[in-house]
Scaffold this motif. Structure first.
Motif, PDB file in Angstrom:
ATOM      1  N   THR A 113       0.930  -1.136   0.015  1.00 22.71           N
ATOM      2  CA  THR A 113       0.022  -0.092  -0.126  1.00 22.71           C
ATOM      3  C   THR A 113       0.807   1.353  -0.098  1.00 22.71           C
ATOM      4  OG1 THR A 113      -1.745  -1.188   1.228  1.00 22.71           O
ATOM      5  CG2 THR A 113      -1.552   1.038   1.365  1.00 22.71           C
ATOM      6  N   LEU A 114       1.704   1.228   0.835  1.00 21.96           N
ATOM      7  CA  LEU A 114       2.744   2.378   0.950  1.00 21.96           C
ATOM      8  C   LEU A 114       3.507   2.705  -0.199  1.00 21.96           C
ATOM      9  CD1 LEU A 114       3.650   2.378   4.760  1.00 21.96           C
ATOM     10  CD2 LEU A 114       1.975   3.804   3.841  1.00 21.96           C
ATOM     11  N   GLY A 115       4.089   1.597  -0.803  1.00 23.79           N
ATOM     12  CA  GLY A 115       4.943   1.730  -1.795  1.00 23.79           C
ATOM     13  C   GLY A 115       4.143   2.225  -3.399  1.00 23.79           C
ATOM     14  N   LEU A 116       3.016   1.577  -3.480  1.00 29.15           N
ATOM     15  CA  LEU A 116       2.163   2.105  -4.465  1.00 29.15           C
ATOM     16  C   LEU A 116       1.542   3.360  -4.339  1.00 29.15           C
ATOM     17  CD1 LEU A 116      -0.144  -1.170  -4.920  1.00 29.15           C
ATOM     18  CD2 LEU A 116       1.458  -0.237  -6.632  1.00 29.15           C
ATOM     19  N   LEU A 117       1.198   3.863  -3.172  1.00 26.98           N
ATOM     20  CA  LEU A 117       1.028   5.237  -3.001  1.00 26.98           C
ATOM     21  C   LEU A 117       1.862   6.144  -3.100  1.00 26.98           C
ATOM     22  CD1 LEU A 117      -1.967   5.077  -0.020  1.00 26.98           C
ATOM     23  CD2 LEU A 117      -2.275   5.400  -2.358  1.00 26.98           C
ATOM     24  N   LEU A 140      -4.879   3.491  -7.873  1.00 29.69           N
ATOM     25  CA  LEU A 140      -6.262   2.729  -7.571  1.00 29.69           C
ATOM     26  C   LEU A 140      -6.113   1.663  -6.833  1.00 29.69           C
ATOM     27  CD1 LEU A 140      -7.939   3.099 -10.998  1.00 29.69           C
ATOM     28  CD2 LEU A 140      -8.476   4.412  -8.895  1.00 29.69           C
ATOM     29  N   LEU A 141      -5.014   0.793  -7.176  1.00 26.71           N
ATOM     30  CA  LEU A 141      -4.787  -0.298  -6.187  1.00 26.71           C
ATOM     31  C   LEU A 141      -4.074  -0.087  -4.763  1.00 26.71           C
ATOM     32  CD1 LEU A 141      -4.362  -3.436  -6.253  1.00 26.71           C
ATOM     33  CD2 LEU A 141      -2.138  -3.289  -7.345  1.00 26.71           C
ATOM     34  N   GLY A 142      -3.376   1.125  -4.738  1.00 29.79           N
ATOM     35  CA  GLY A 142      -3.060   1.478  -3.465  1.00 29.79           C
ATOM     36  C   GLY A 142      -4.030   1.937  -2.428  1.00 29.79           C
ATOM     37  N   LEU A 143      -4.994   2.615  -3.231  1.00 31.50           N
ATOM     38  CA  LEU A 143      -6.239   2.884  -2.474  1.00 31.50           C
ATOM     39  C   LEU A 143      -6.939   1.970  -1.911  1.00 31.50           C
ATOM     40  CD1 LEU A 143      -7.363   6.276  -4.489  1.00 31.50           C
ATOM     41  CD2 LEU A 143      -6.468   6.160  -2.062  1.00 31.50           C
ATOM     42  N   GLY A 144      -7.157   0.800  -2.726  1.00 31.25           N
ATOM     43  CA  GLY A 144      -7.936  -0.339  -2.528  1.00 31.25           C
ATOM     44  C   GLY A 144      -7.296  -0.924  -1.293  1.00 31.25           C
ATOM     45  N   LEU A 145      -5.970  -1.277  -1.344  1.00 30.91           N
ATOM     46  CA  LEU A 145      -5.344  -1.766  -0.330  1.00 30.91           C
ATOM     47  C   LEU A 145      -5.277  -1.073   1.153  1.00 30.91           C
ATOM     48  CD1 LEU A 145      -2.181  -3.318  -2.160  1.00 30.91           C
ATOM     49  CD2 LEU A 145      -3.792  -4.552  -1.267  1.00 30.91           C
ATOM     50  N   PRO A 176       2.800  13.731 -10.781  1.00 29.94           N
ATOM     51  CA  PRO A 176       2.707  14.873 -11.515  1.00 29.94           C
ATOM     52  C   PRO A 176       3.815  15.090 -12.616  1.00 29.94           C
ATOM     53  CG  PRO A 176       3.030  15.322  -9.036  1.00 29.94           C
ATOM     54  CD  PRO A 176       3.014  13.736  -9.339  1.00 29.94           C
ATOM     55  N   SER A 177       4.924  14.254 -12.797  1.00 31.59           N
ATOM     56  CA  SER A 177       5.714  14.286 -13.803  1.00 31.59           C
ATOM     57  C   SER A 177       5.438  13.216 -14.951  1.00 31.59           C
ATOM     58  CB  SER A 177       7.386  13.968 -13.378  1.00 31.59           C
ATOM     59  OG  SER A 177       7.120  12.624 -12.827  1.00 31.59           O
ATOM     60  N   GLN A 178       4.607  12.252 -14.496  1.00 32.49           N
ATOM     61  CA  GLN A 178       4.477  11.248 -15.704  1.00 32.49           C
ATOM     62  C   GLN A 178       3.130  11.280 -16.217  1.00 32.49           C
ATOM     63  OE1 GLN A 178       5.638   7.073 -14.312  1.00 32.49           O
ATOM     64  NE2 GLN A 178       7.597   8.017 -13.626  1.00 32.49           N
ATOM     65  N   GLY A 179       2.184  12.098 -15.391  1.00 33.16           N
ATOM     66  CA  GLY A 179       0.968  12.101 -15.813  1.00 33.16           C
ATOM     67  C   GLY A 179      -0.162  11.347 -15.054  1.00 33.16           C
ATOM     68  N   TRP A 180      -1.185  11.873 -14.410  1.00 31.62           N
ATOM     69  CA  TRP A 180      -1.944  11.080 -13.647  1.00 31.62           C
ATOM     70  C   TRP A 180      -2.924   9.960 -14.451  1.00 31.62           C
ATOM     71  CZ3 TRP A 180      -0.969  11.740  -8.881  1.00 31.62           C
ATOM     72  CH2 TRP A 180      -0.519  12.960  -8.093  1.00 31.62           C
ATOM     73  N   SER A 181      -2.986  10.091 -15.613  1.00 32.80           N
ATOM     74  CA  SER A 181      -3.680   9.056 -16.422  1.00 32.80           C
ATOM     75  C   SER A 181      -2.905   8.167 -17.120  1.00 32.80           C
ATOM     76  CB  SER A 181      -4.492   9.835 -17.725  1.00 32.80           C
ATOM     77  OG  SER A 181      -3.637  10.575 -18.371  1.00 32.80           O
ATOM     78  N   SER A 182      -1.589   8.199 -16.906  1.00 32.76           N
ATOM     79  CA  SER A 182      -0.816   6.998 -17.575  1.00 32.76           C
ATOM     80  C   SER A 182      -1.095   6.000 -16.905  1.00 32.76           C
ATOM     81  CB  SER A 182       0.795   7.555 -17.257  1.00 32.76           C
ATOM     82  OG  SER A 182       1.019   7.748 -15.893  1.00 32.76           O
TER      83      SER A 182
END
Length: 496
Positions: free
Chosen positions: A221-225, A247-252, A233-239
């Motif tokens: 969870t912490l790693g993904l978030l 999404l996976l981090g929030l679910g976990l 911010p640099s790679q784009g939120w929709s990438s």
């Protein structure tokens, strides 16, 4: 030590011995945290050089930082548990030794893969160093003695990360990027040797079964978030990598919170947040870290993209914030006993929010010295509040829970910083500052700074839950004898 009187001219042996041991604790902690603090920023200026040396694209070199940050955060949840099981001295010195060896491996790397793997090991060790080191430091001093720790806490948390980029650029230009890591080896070696002979072992007591399910939920969870918030911010939120990680981090995260609250011996003791003072300190850590990291992310963009300043000018404009923090560390121990945590923190946060807002006013950012003065005020005012919270927030946490509280506090503070950067980037993107046709328009950047000011102002509400009075010395303490002296930054002792 007994309660018998002793000659006023000579310090009792137990007191003198404790003063010497606390000096070693402070020196070892400072050395380790300075290494850890530097490594979080020192590599940034050298990424292009590293990519060129390894004949890799520039984007590939970013994995050097990604690997370190994700590994660092992923190690935080187990810090308290490992301290309880094996002792703070063993875990701290073991982590410091691994960090030092990994630094040497980074400096000797001959390809990008080996460098990234060494950074992962370095990050895992660094993730244990901060909470376990803080536990050792706070265990060595009673709550009423911790007010004078501000002078030491600020060095690794503020000055070293601020010195990282200029020092990294200097070493890369005049020596080699390999020295960014090799410089840690003699410092780490000396700190380990000093700690072996000077630190005392501390265990919390009985240790229950290891929370495997909590570990399998919390660590990813912490790693993904951290990955999503830090690099969105640099790679784009929709990438795809960012969206999937977020999404996976929030679910976990939801699953991890539910699990931690149900089991009797959780990996992260979230129930500690129910303590009035520590809960308020956790909320303040989240908000103040989000506000500070957010403004330090957004303002250089305003300075460069909207106002045409160079990267060097932007760095020089922000750097006085670290100087302000250093000044804050010199006044907290004097103001906290007189005003108390609540009266010192709440007004400071409101005043800091006004300073943030002033940075966003039209015409202010165009004046370099106005920017530097305001940034100094950010460090001085917000730093006073942050240090007060960091010291007073643990006043009601007993030694058995201290390691877990430190790990939880560090996690909240780290995620708060990533959240502040993400919030600032989202406001800029929504206003067209990053993807719109007119990237020079200052409006989106100023709006993002206003958001950081609101975050800091909200912290004033949480500060009302802090205690009115600073921790006081026990009326009688025959076992400990006279209060031990805390070493000053110059190495001398301060009167108790």
């Amino acid at each position: 030590m007994t309660g018998e009187a002793s000659a006023p001219a000579a310090a009792p042996p137990a007191t003198a011995g404790r003063a010497g041991s606390t000096l070693i604790v402070v020196l070892v902690y400072t050395a380790a945290m300075c290494m850890n603090g530097l490594d979080s920023t020192i590599v940034n200026p050298a990424l292009l050089t590293i990519a060129d040396d390894f004949d890799q694209p520039a984007v590939a070199a970013n994995t050097v930082e990604i690997a370190f940050l994700v590994a660092l955060v992923a190690a935080l949840p187990v810090a308290g548990r490992l301290s309880d099981r094996f002792g703070t001295k063993r875990i701290f010195l073991g982590s410091l030794a691994v960090f030092t060896v990994a630094s040497a491996a980074c400096g000797l790397s001959r390809d990008l893969v080996s460098l990234v793997l060494a950074r992962v090991v370095q990050g895992l060790a660094g993730g244990l160093l901060t909470p376990v080191g803080m536990t050792i430091l706070f265990t060595a001093f009673a709550p009423h003695e911790r007010m004078r720790l501000a002078k030491w806490l600020i060095v690794p948390t503020a000055l070293m990360p601020a010195l990282g980029p200029p020092l990294g650029g200097f070493l890369t230009e005049h020596l080699s990027w390999h020295w960014l890591f090799l410089v840690n080896v003699p410092i780490g070696t000396a700190a380990v040797l000093l700690g072996v002979f000077g630190l005392r072992e501390h265990r919390a007591g009985a240790v229950g079964p290891f929370d495997r399910a909590g570990f399998l939920l919390t660590t990813p969870t912490l790693g993904l978030l951290t990955y999503a918030l830090g690099f969105g911010p640099s790679q784009g939120w929709s990438s795809p990598p960012i969206a999937i990680s977020g999404l996976l981090g929030l679910g976990l995260l939801v699953a991890a919170i539910v699990h931690q609250l149900r089991v009797p011996e959780p990996l992260l003791r979230l129930r500690l947040l129910a303590d009035r003072t520590f809960g308020a300190a956790g909320a303040l850590a989240l908000l103040t870290s989000a506000g500070l990291m957010g403004v330090l992310f957004v303002f250089p963009l305003l300075y460069q993209a909207a106002l045409g300043a160079s990267a060097l000018d932007a760095g020089l404009g922000v750097f006085p914030e670290a100087i302000g923090l250093m000044f804050a560390s010199q006044v907290v121990d004097r103001l906290l006993p007189r005003l108390g945590p609540r009266l010192l923190t709440a007004p400071a946060l409101l005043l800091a929010a006004l300073v943030f807002a002033a940075l966003a006013l039209p015409g202010v950012a165009e004046h370099a010295w106005a920017v530097r003065v305001l940034m100094f005020c950010v460090g001085l005012i917000l730093g006073t509040a942050v240090l007060t919270v960091q010291i007073a927030g643990f006043g009601d946490i007993g030694p058995p829970e201290l390691g877990h509280a430190m790990a939880l506090f560090t996690i909240v503070r780290t995620l708060g910083g990533s959240l502040g950067i993400a919030a600032g980037a989202a406001v800029i993107e929504a206003g067209g500052g990053s993807s719109g046709h007119d990237t020079s328009a200052p409006g989106p950047y100023r709006a993002a700074i206003w958001v950081t000011a609101v975050l800091v102002a909200l912290g004033a509400l949480c500060a009302l839950r802090l205690p009115r009075e600073a921790p006081a010395a026990p009326p009688f303490d025959d076992e400990a004898g006279p209060e031990a002296e805390l070493p000053s930054p110059a190495g001398a002792s301060m009167p108790g």
